[in-house]
Design an enzyme around this catalytic site. Sequence first.
Site, short mmCIF file in Angstrom:
data_model
loop_
_atom_site.label_atom_id
_atom_site.label_comp_id
_atom_site.label_asym_id
_atom_site.label_seq_id
_atom_site.Cartn_x
_atom_site.Cartn_y
_atom_site.Cartn_z
N LEU A 252 32.32 75.50 21.98
CA LEU A 252 31.24 74.46 22.25
C LEU A 252 30.82 73.87 20.62
O LEU A 252 30.67 74.56 19.89
CB LEU A 252 30.00 74.86 22.89
CG LEU A 252 29.27 73.55 23.56
CD1 LEU A 252 29.95 72.90 24.84
CD2 LEU A 252 27.96 73.94 23.99
N ARG B 106 27.81 63.44 30.56
CA ARG B 106 29.04 64.27 29.81
C ARG B 106 29.99 64.03 30.66
O ARG B 106 31.28 63.91 29.90
CB ARG B 106 28.73 65.75 29.96
CG ARG B 106 27.43 66.15 29.14
CD ARG B 106 27.19 67.71 29.58
NE ARG B 106 26.38 68.19 28.42
CZ ARG B 106 25.82 69.24 28.40
NH1 ARG B 106 26.18 70.20 29.24
NH2 ARG B 106 24.79 69.58 27.27
N GLU C 16 26.03 69.41 22.32
CA GLU C 16 25.53 67.80 22.45
C GLU C 16 24.64 67.40 21.46
O GLU C 16 24.24 66.21 21.27
CB GLU C 16 25.11 67.58 24.24
CG GLU C 16 24.91 66.22 24.31
CD GLU C 16 24.60 65.79 25.79
OE1 GLU C 16 25.25 66.87 26.58
OE2 GLU C 16 23.74 65.20 26.28
N GLN D 269 31.86 71.03 35.19
CA GLN D 269 31.61 70.11 34.16
C GLN D 269 32.81 70.41 32.84
O GLN D 269 32.74 71.62 32.33
CB GLN D 269 30.17 70.02 33.59
CG GLN D 269 29.91 69.40 32.42
CD GLN D 269 28.22 69.35 32.27
OE1 GLN D 269 27.86 70.20 31.74
NE2 GLN D 269 27.64 68.22 32.82
N ARG E 227 25.75 67.89 35.73
CA ARG E 227 24.51 68.40 35.14
C ARG E 227 24.11 67.68 33.95
O ARG E 227 25.15 67.55 33.05
CB ARG E 227 24.49 69.88 35.09
CG ARG E 227 23.43 70.48 34.16
CD ARG E 227 23.48 72.04 33.99
NE ARG E 227 24.47 72.45 33.00
CZ ARG E 227 24.22 72.44 31.51
NH1 ARG E 227 23.01 72.18 31.22
NH2 ARG E 227 25.11 72.87 30.64
N PHE F 38 18.86 63.49 24.46
CA PHE F 38 20.45 64.27 24.98
C PHE F 38 21.07 63.16 26.05
O PHE F 38 20.05 62.40 26.60
CB PHE F 38 19.78 65.60 25.58
CG PHE F 38 20.66 66.60 25.14
CD1 PHE F 38 20.66 67.03 23.80
CD2 PHE F 38 21.40 67.50 26.00
CE1 PHE F 38 21.03 68.03 23.19
CE2 PHE F 38 22.06 68.74 25.46
CZ PHE F 38 21.99 68.92 24.05
N HIS G 299 32.56 69.91 29.27
CA HIS G 299 31.74 69.27 28.12
C HIS G 299 32.60 68.47 27.16
O HIS G 299 33.78 68.93 26.88
CB HIS G 299 31.13 70.50 27.26
CG HIS G 299 29.88 70.11 26.44
ND1 HIS G 299 30.24 69.42 25.10
CD2 HIS G 299 28.85 70.33 26.64
CE1 HIS G 299 29.00 69.06 24.61
NE2 HIS G 299 28.15 69.85 25.69
C1 LIG Z 1 27.64 77.63 24.28
C2 LIG Z 1 27.09 77.09 25.41
C3 LIG Z 1 25.87 76.43 25.23
C4 LIG Z 1 25.08 75.74 25.97
N1 LIG Z 1 23.82 74.96 25.56
C5 LIG Z 1 23.12 74.69 26.61
C6 LIG Z 1 21.81 74.04 26.23
O1 LIG Z 1 21.68 73.64 25.15
N2 LIG Z 1 21.00 73.72 27.26
C7 LIG Z 1 21.10 73.88 28.41
O2 LIG Z 1 20.29 73.61 29.56
N3 LIG Z 1 22.19 74.78 28.79
C8 LIG Z 1 23.23 75.25 28.00
N4 LIG Z 1 24.33 75.81 28.32
C9 LIG Z 1 24.33 76.31 29.70
C10 LIG Z 1 23.57 77.42 29.93
O3 LIG Z 1 23.42 78.26 28.66
C11 LIG Z 1 23.87 78.38 31.02
O4 LIG Z 1 24.13 77.60 32.20
C12 LIG Z 1 22.84 79.46 31.17
O5 LIG Z 1 22.59 80.15 30.14
C13 LIG Z 1 23.34 80.27 32.34
O6 LIG Z 1 22.27 81.26 32.55
P1 LIG Z 1 22.26 82.38 33.60
O7 LIG Z 1 21.01 83.09 33.56
O8 LIG Z 1 22.70 81.79 35.12
O9 LIG Z 1 23.64 83.06 33.52
P2 LIG Z 1 24.03 83.97 31.94
O10 LIG Z 1 22.99 83.66 30.89
O11 LIG Z 1 25.30 83.76 31.60
O12 LIG Z 1 23.74 85.59 32.45
C14 LIG Z 1 24.76 86.03 33.26
C15 LIG Z 1 24.45 87.40 33.35
O13 LIG Z 1 25.05 87.92 34.52
C16 LIG Z 1 25.76 89.28 34.17
N5 LIG Z 1 26.76 89.21 35.18
C17 LIG Z 1 27.75 88.52 35.40
N6 LIG Z 1 28.89 89.16 36.26
C18 LIG Z 1 28.26 90.60 36.56
C19 LIG Z 1 28.60 91.45 37.44
N7 LIG Z 1 29.69 91.41 38.02
N8 LIG Z 1 27.81 92.65 37.43
C20 LIG Z 1 26.62 92.61 36.74
N9 LIG Z 1 26.35 91.82 35.87
C21 LIG Z 1 27.05 90.66 35.78
C22 LIG Z 1 26.09 89.11 32.78
O14 LIG Z 1 26.52 90.32 31.94
C23 LIG Z 1 24.83 88.29 32.27
O15 LIG Z 1 23.85 89.15 31.79
C24 LIG Z 1 25.26 76.28 27.34
C25 LIG Z 1 26.35 77.04 27.60
C26 LIG Z 1 27.21 77.45 26.63
C27 LIG Z 1 28.29 78.45 26.84
#
Ligand SMILES: Cc1cc2nc3c(=O)[nH]c(=O)nc-3n(C[C@H](O)[C@H](O)[C@H](O)COP(=O)(O)OP(=O)(O)OC[C@H]3O[C@@H](n4cnc5c(N)ncnc54)[C@H](O)[C@@H]3O)c2cc1C
Length: 572
Positions: free
Chosen positions: A250, A284, A253, A234, A384, A121, A236
Amino acid sequence: MEKYETHTHDVIVIGAGGAGLRAAIESSAQGASTALICKSLLGKAHTVMAEGGVAAALANVDTKDNWETHFKDTMKGGKMLNNWQMALYHAQEAPERVRELEYWGALFDRTKEGRINQRAFGGHTWKRLAHVGDRTGLEMIRTLQEKGIHSGIDVYMECTITHLIKDGDRETGAFGYWRESGKFVLFKANAIILATGGVGKAYKYTSNSWEYTGDGHSMAYEAGAELIDMEFIQFHPTGMVWPPSVRGILVTEAVRGEGGILTNSEGERFMEKYDPERMELSTRDVVARSIYTEVEQGRGSPHGGAFLDVSHRGADYVKRKLPSMYHQFMEFADIDITKGPMEVFPTTHYVMGGVKVEGDTCSSTVPGLFAAGEVAGGMHGANRLGGNSLSDLLVFGKRAGEGAAAYASGKSHAQVSAELVEGFANELREPFNNTQGENPYTIHQDLQDVMQLYIGVFRTEENIQTGIDKIEVLKERAKTLKIEGSVMFNPGWHLCRDLKSMLIVSEALARCALARKESRGAHSRVDYPESDDEVLGKLNSIVSFKDGAMDVATRPIVEMPEELSKLFTEDK
Ligand SMILES: Cc1cc2nc3c(=O)[nH]c(=O)nc-3n(C[C@H](O)[C@H](O)[C@H](O)COP(=O)(O)OP(=O)(O)OC[C@H]3O[C@@H](n4cnc5c(N)ncnc54)[C@H](O)[C@@H]3O)c2cc1C
């Protein structure tokens, strides 16, 4: 206040993605009564969308890999602005967290010898990303959920938290509403972990879903916590460009990790000009700027992107390693990526800036308030590396769970002011009471246009200032919103509060971008194209709420101890 449904826990975790789930598992394991709250259904978070993999120096494929190299790659990718303590914990603990996930039942792709397979990556020296085809996040969430629901956690789904509650300086609870009924709900707690993810919906073209409206960032800011390095968002390099309805979705990558090649309309493999050493696997920020520049200079694909081709790997390989990408392009664009190229263009993807936390416990600057995952800042500095988010969620989810449970332990529940809660309820009801006012959807669209146009991949003083002026106008307009219908499942009403959050994060992003007069990582100033390593490279941006307005300041980065900085001098 008795009229509101009330729940009492030691620790509440807001957000049920990878960070929230991992935090809740840990908090519960420490004996704290733990609530997990999410605004969508459990399992629908962004983490489930993660495709490429989770970065950890397991050294299963490239045996020379180790935590030192992962640490250096992460710091260099972040242009040395990272919280080094977080980057260190992350590099050292990620392998253990991935193995733990496997122990809990995650099924990763395997090497021939039966070990967890790892792929290349951008910005990672060695093949480092443990993966499950291009559906890694799904497996991660499945495993954490399975573990979580058997850990005695209380789950509250489709519940949006809108306000944090304090007693003096200390966090004591949270307030919000059930999305379906619109009824208000109150949570009392001794410690709160924010795990709400990112802010991408402030932009027009984004890989993020409706959930990423910066709620955690804004609630922390309103509660008095500091935000760090908000200028770094970021883009992408590879989002879909065509058809228009799917623009921004998306293209992982992993396509480049599996050998995908980028070309322009003249058939030129243009990364040779921008980063001849790392080519398509450059970081990126570099690849995004390269594609942007090619298109700007008239060498774009028919729909204004670059070509990305992985078809030379053969149909079987592509379908096995990139099954979601194959289906995504077949279903959305009627393109068979095993036969020809995709068209791609940068899309808003991930916010490096976030709630400022301590690396060991993930505590914020407000007692009792913790943050982990994308909502927290510092770990990734100015940019990142791919794969480093999923590992970040595991490492700091666990640390936040431990930290919050320890903080909450032995504390009695503090008072929650009825007056404060009633104020929140009235604020939320206001759009129904207004006889005149604007539609939140119109303002949201206008904000997305402003952010896309003025606070995008390339920035200038003039552009950013125009963006700030326009955000100020939008803030004024958003003071009086009007909404029709009832509180029962009313997305327009939900947007009223989300819009306020997006305006706060957009303003923070723009103001920090204006203040940083240099180019660093994801922040590219056309008027200041060089990095200023001596002065600005040693300063973090700090955003806080002071005297009723947003304050943007700088603070010296915490210097690395000598045994770590030596790693970088040895490199030179
Ligand atoms: C399409 C895509 C592909 C990706 N691929 C990769 C990868 O291969 N490798 C990598 O390392 N990263 C990747 N990323 C980035 C990574 O997925 C995210 O940065 C990461 O999953 C974020 O996790 P989190 O637990 O912080 O938030 P999330 O998984 O988004 O969870 C957020 C949570 O907060 C809740 N929430 C938000 N606001 C509120 C509120 N006001 N009240 C109650 N609940 C709330 C939501 O309902 C959800 O449950 C990717 C991102 C995307 C979008």
